[in-house]
Design a protein around this motif. Structure first.
Motif, PDB file in Angstrom:
ATOM      1  N   ALA A  81       1.054  -1.130  -0.042  1.00  0.00           N
ATOM      2  CA  ALA A  81      -0.068   0.046   0.049  1.00  0.00           C
ATOM      3  C   ALA A  81       0.952   1.254  -0.121  1.00  0.00           C
ATOM      4  O   ALA A  81       0.515   2.374  -0.590  1.00  0.00           O
ATOM      5  CB  ALA A  81      -0.975  -0.059   1.343  1.00  0.00           C
ATOM      6  N   ILE A  82       1.895   1.219   0.756  1.00  0.00           N
ATOM      7  CA  ILE A  82       2.847   2.428   0.678  1.00  0.00           C
ATOM      8  C   ILE A  82       3.366   2.715  -0.573  1.00  0.00           C
ATOM      9  O   ILE A  82       3.600   3.773  -0.922  1.00  0.00           O
ATOM     10  CB  ILE A  82       3.883   2.186   1.903  1.00  0.00           C
ATOM     11  N   ILE A  83       3.940   1.716  -1.112  1.00  0.00           N
ATOM     12  CA  ILE A  83       4.506   1.771  -2.520  1.00  0.00           C
ATOM     13  C   ILE A  83       3.366   2.210  -3.536  1.00  0.00           C
ATOM     14  O   ILE A  83       3.824   3.317  -4.179  1.00  0.00           O
ATOM     15  CB  ILE A  83       4.981   0.265  -2.982  1.00  0.00           C
ATOM     16  N   LEU A  84       2.471   1.623  -3.492  1.00  0.00           N
ATOM     17  CA  LEU A  84       1.290   2.305  -4.206  1.00  0.00           C
ATOM     18  C   LEU A  84       1.136   3.754  -4.150  1.00  0.00           C
ATOM     19  O   LEU A  84       0.857   4.836  -5.028  1.00  0.00           O
ATOM     20  CB  LEU A  84       0.051   1.424  -4.345  1.00  0.00           C
ATOM     21  N   ASP A  85       0.749   4.013  -2.761  1.00  0.00           N
ATOM     22  CA  ASP A  85       0.477   5.464  -2.336  1.00  0.00           C
ATOM     23  C   ASP A  85       1.555   6.341  -2.846  1.00  0.00           C
ATOM     24  O   ASP A  85       1.202   7.568  -3.253  1.00  0.00           O
ATOM     25  CB  ASP A  85       0.262   5.515  -1.227  1.00  0.00           C
ATOM     26  N   THR A  86       2.824   5.847  -2.663  1.00  0.00           N
ATOM     27  CA  THR A  86       3.955   6.808  -2.836  1.00  0.00           C
ATOM     28  C   THR A  86       3.899   7.101  -4.413  1.00  0.00           C
ATOM     29  O   THR A  86       4.335   8.499  -4.977  1.00  0.00           O
ATOM     30  CB  THR A  86       5.215   6.319  -2.536  1.00  0.00           C
ATOM     31  N   PHE A  87       3.636   6.025  -5.191  1.00  0.00           N
ATOM     32  CA  PHE A  87       3.577   6.375  -6.686  1.00  0.00           C
ATOM     33  C   PHE A  87       2.841   7.439  -7.057  1.00  0.00           C
ATOM     34  O   PHE A  87       2.894   8.234  -8.217  1.00  0.00           O
ATOM     35  CB  PHE A  87       3.319   5.067  -7.564  1.00  0.00           C
ATOM     36  N   THR A  88       1.470   7.482  -6.413  1.00  0.00           N
ATOM     37  CA  THR A  88       0.667   8.590  -6.796  1.00  0.00           C
ATOM     38  C   THR A  88       1.055   9.877  -6.477  1.00  0.00           C
ATOM     39  O   THR A  88       0.572  10.926  -6.834  1.00  0.00           O
ATOM     40  CB  THR A  88      -0.853   8.280  -6.080  1.00  0.00           C
ATOM     41  N   GLN A  89       1.774  10.070  -5.386  1.00  0.00           N
ATOM     42  CA  GLN A  89       2.169  11.362  -4.668  1.00  0.00           C
ATOM     43  C   GLN A  89       3.180  12.520  -5.563  1.00  0.00           C
ATOM     44  O   GLN A  89       4.231  11.964  -5.932  1.00  0.00           O
ATOM     45  CB  GLN A  89       2.774  11.201  -3.244  1.00  0.00           C
ATOM     46  N   GLY A  90       2.637  13.631  -5.769  1.00  0.00           N
ATOM     47  CA  GLY A  90       3.531  14.608  -6.336  1.00  0.00           C
ATOM     48  C   GLY A  90       3.891  14.401  -7.842  1.00  0.00           C
ATOM     49  O   GLY A  90       3.581  13.482  -8.415  1.00  0.00           O
ATOM     50  N   TYR A  91       5.035  15.217  -8.167  1.00  0.00           N
ATOM     51  CA  TYR A  91       5.451  15.358  -9.566  1.00  0.00           C
ATOM     52  C   TYR A  91       6.850  14.164  -9.592  1.00  0.00           C
ATOM     53  O   TYR A  91       7.545  14.644  -8.652  1.00  0.00           O
ATOM     54  CB  TYR A  91       5.744  16.726  -9.835  1.00  0.00           C
ATOM     55  N   SER A  92       6.846  13.513 -10.415  1.00  0.00           N
ATOM     56  CA  SER A  92       7.936  12.546 -10.498  1.00  0.00           C
ATOM     57  C   SER A  92       8.904  13.173 -11.793  1.00  0.00           C
ATOM     58  O   SER A  92       8.514  13.427 -12.896  1.00  0.00           O
ATOM     59  CB  SER A  92       7.415  11.269 -10.958  1.00  0.00           C
ATOM     60  N   ALA A  93      10.202  13.704 -11.240  1.00  0.00           N
ATOM     61  CA  ALA A  93      11.178  14.083 -12.346  1.00  0.00           C
ATOM     62  C   ALA A  93      11.645  12.994 -12.975  1.00  0.00           C
ATOM     63  O   ALA A  93      12.436  13.146 -14.154  1.00  0.00           O
ATOM     64  CB  ALA A  93      12.151  14.806 -11.263  1.00  0.00           C
ATOM     65  N   ALA A  94      11.686  11.787 -12.427  1.00  0.00           N
ATOM     66  CA  ALA A  94      12.119  10.704 -13.292  1.00  0.00           C
ATOM     67  C   ALA A  94      11.778   9.443 -12.446  1.00  0.00           C
ATOM     68  O   ALA A  94      11.496   9.385 -11.316  1.00  0.00           O
ATOM     69  CB  ALA A  94      13.649  10.874 -13.338  1.00  0.00           C
ATOM     70  N   LEU A  95      11.717   8.264 -13.257  1.00  0.00           N
ATOM     71  CA  LEU A  95      11.522   7.080 -12.528  1.00  0.00           C
ATOM     72  C   LEU A  95      12.435   6.866 -11.446  1.00  0.00           C
ATOM     73  O   LEU A  95      12.100   6.119 -10.445  1.00  0.00           O
ATOM     74  CB  LEU A  95      11.322   5.877 -13.448  1.00  0.00           C
ATOM     75  N   GLN A  96      13.836   7.295 -11.626  1.00  0.00           N
ATOM     76  CA  GLN A  96      14.558   6.895 -10.481  1.00  0.00           C
ATOM     77  C   GLN A  96      14.197   7.840  -9.334  1.00  0.00           C
ATOM     78  O   GLN A  96      14.249   7.053  -8.087  1.00  0.00           O
ATOM     79  CB  GLN A  96      16.106   7.717 -10.843  1.00  0.00           C
ATOM     80  N   GLN A  97      13.651   8.965  -9.133  1.00  0.00           N
ATOM     81  CA  GLN A  97      13.160   9.753  -8.027  1.00  0.00           C
ATOM     82  C   GLN A  97      12.100   8.900  -7.549  1.00  0.00           C
ATOM     83  O   GLN A  97      11.904   8.809  -6.237  1.00  0.00           O
ATOM     84  CB  GLN A  97      12.997  11.016  -8.477  1.00  0.00           C
ATOM     85  N   THR A  98      11.248   8.473  -8.384  1.00  0.00           N
ATOM     86  CA  THR A  98       9.963   7.862  -7.882  1.00  0.00           C
ATOM     87  C   THR A  98      10.349   6.425  -7.062  1.00  0.00           C
ATOM     88  O   THR A  98       9.953   6.316  -5.888  1.00  0.00           O
ATOM     89  CB  THR A  98       8.967   7.446  -9.000  1.00  0.00           C
ATOM     90  N   LEU A  99      11.341   5.646  -7.584  1.00  0.00           N
ATOM     91  CA  LEU A  99      11.734   4.623  -7.033  1.00  0.00           C
ATOM     92  C   LEU A  99      12.321   4.736  -5.404  1.00  0.00           C
ATOM     93  O   LEU A  99      11.885   4.081  -4.469  1.00  0.00           O
ATOM     94  CB  LEU A  99      12.697   3.796  -7.693  1.00  0.00           C
ATOM     95  N   TYR A 100      13.195   5.849  -5.587  1.00  0.00           N
ATOM     96  CA  TYR A 100      13.795   6.245  -4.470  1.00  0.00           C
ATOM     97  C   TYR A 100      12.822   6.554  -3.221  1.00  0.00           C
ATOM     98  O   TYR A 100      12.956   6.242  -2.046  1.00  0.00           O
ATOM     99  CB  TYR A 100      14.976   7.192  -4.456  1.00  0.00           C
ATOM    100  N   GLN A 101      11.737   7.370  -3.764  1.00  0.00           N
ATOM    101  CA  GLN A 101      10.773   7.840  -2.916  1.00  0.00           C
ATOM    102  C   GLN A 101       9.970   6.660  -2.265  1.00  0.00           C
ATOM    103  O   GLN A 101       9.469   6.712  -1.208  1.00  0.00           O
ATOM    104  CB  GLN A 101       9.891   8.908  -3.258  1.00  0.00           C
TER     105      GLN A 101
END
Ligand SMILES: O=c1[nH]c(=O)c2[nH]c(=O)[nH]c2[nH]1
Length: 293
Positions: free
Chosen positions: A199-219
């Motif tokens: 659930a955390i992974i899915l929720d984080t994916f939705t959150q905010g602007y992604s500057a790159a997939l790299q940033q999203t994975l880290y978040q």
């Protein structure tokens, strides 16, 4: 011939497809697993002398897996830990091993008591590595396909003579999430932790602007580690499933980010491991976990 020595070895039965139905009331439950058992220990004589007196047959390992399923599965992690305990406890020379599982998800058809359909949701994974007194439990999943239709871009990258990609601050971001995380304790409710981390992974994916997939994975990794002190390390391997805006101008049509060509390949492949700064080194437990860096 120069001197040679036997080094790493393990053996067992791979990919035992176990389906466990819990049917003590009319509303059945289904647990569907693919289980691999591999033993480690003193098996030198089998390799060097043809002496099988230590070789717990792979057929026996298979039978044990099915017999243990009769007592219930519960979670793939706890099931694998029970197998580890059995093989290392009952055979002195088995000092460890590697037990792995995939678990497939079924859902009820119209909330029916005993009819199910297999979902296209993610495949859950579990690995237990036992080395003497030390158990390492690695949980995870793969095949969770996600997409956000805006709030993603890719800009600011270096340009050279081979660069044709146009910068954008409004693109589709889509990936199949594959992840594995390592617990630092055996005191875990594996099913609850799994559900929350997913659930955390899915929720984080939705959150905010992604500057790159790299940033999203880290978040996503950061959020899991922040919420779950029992996790020391998490890995992601995610294809960047490119969605290219189709040029409809030859037909005199504008296409304001509405029609995309979903490219199959090639795809970007973005991988990262994030761990606590003070995490113990557990690289040996990751041996054999393919597809992550
Ligand atoms: O999120 C992205 N990361 C990249 O490294 C990359 N490279 C690329 O061509 N597009 C993207 N997108």
């Amino acid at each position: 011939m120069s001197d040679v020595v036997l080094t790493h070895n393990q053996y067992g039965k791979a990919e035992n497809r176990v389906v466990r139905i819990t049917r003590d009331n009319p509303r059945h439950e289904i647990e569907d697993l693919n289980v691999t058992s591999q033993l480690r220990g003193d098996f030198a004589a089998a390799h060097l002398e043809g002496d099988n007196s230590h070789v717990v047959a792979t057929d026996t390992q298979k039978n044990t897996i099915f017999a243990y399923a009769l007592d219930g599965v519960g979670s793939p992690e706890s099931f694998l830990l029970r197998l580890a305990e059995h093989f290392t406890g009952d055979f002195d020379w088995v000092t460890g091993g590697r037990w792995a599982a995939e678990q497939y998800t079924w859902a009820r058809i119209n909330d029916h008591d005993h009819s199910f359909y297999r979902t296209n949701a993610e495949t859950r994974t579990a690995v237990v590595v036992r080395d003497g007194e030390t158990d390492t439990v690695i949980a995870g999943f793969h095949g969770l396909t996600v997409l956000k239709s805006t709030e993603s871009g890719f800009e600011g990258y270096p340009k050279d003579r081979y660069t044709t990609l146009k910068e954008t601050n409004d693109r589709i971001l889509a990936t199949d999430i594959a992840t594995r995380w390592r617990y630092n304790t055996g005191d875990v409710d594996y099913n609850a932790a799994y559900a929350d981390i997913r659930a955390i992974i899915l929720d984080t994916f939705t959150q905010g602007y992604s500057a790159a997939l790299q940033q999203t994975l880290y978040q996503m990794a950061e959020a899991v580690l922040a919420a779950h002190p029992e996790v020391d390390e998490i890995k992601f391997s995610c294809p960047n499933k490119h969605h290219f805006v189709v040029d409809l101008s030859p037909f005199g049509l504008e296409n304001p980010n509405e029609v995309f060509y979903a490219a199959d390949r090639p795809y970007g492949l973005i991988e990262a491991t994030v761990q606590r700064a003070d995490a113990t080194d557990a690289s040996a437990a990751w041996v054999g976990v393919a597809g992550f860096c």
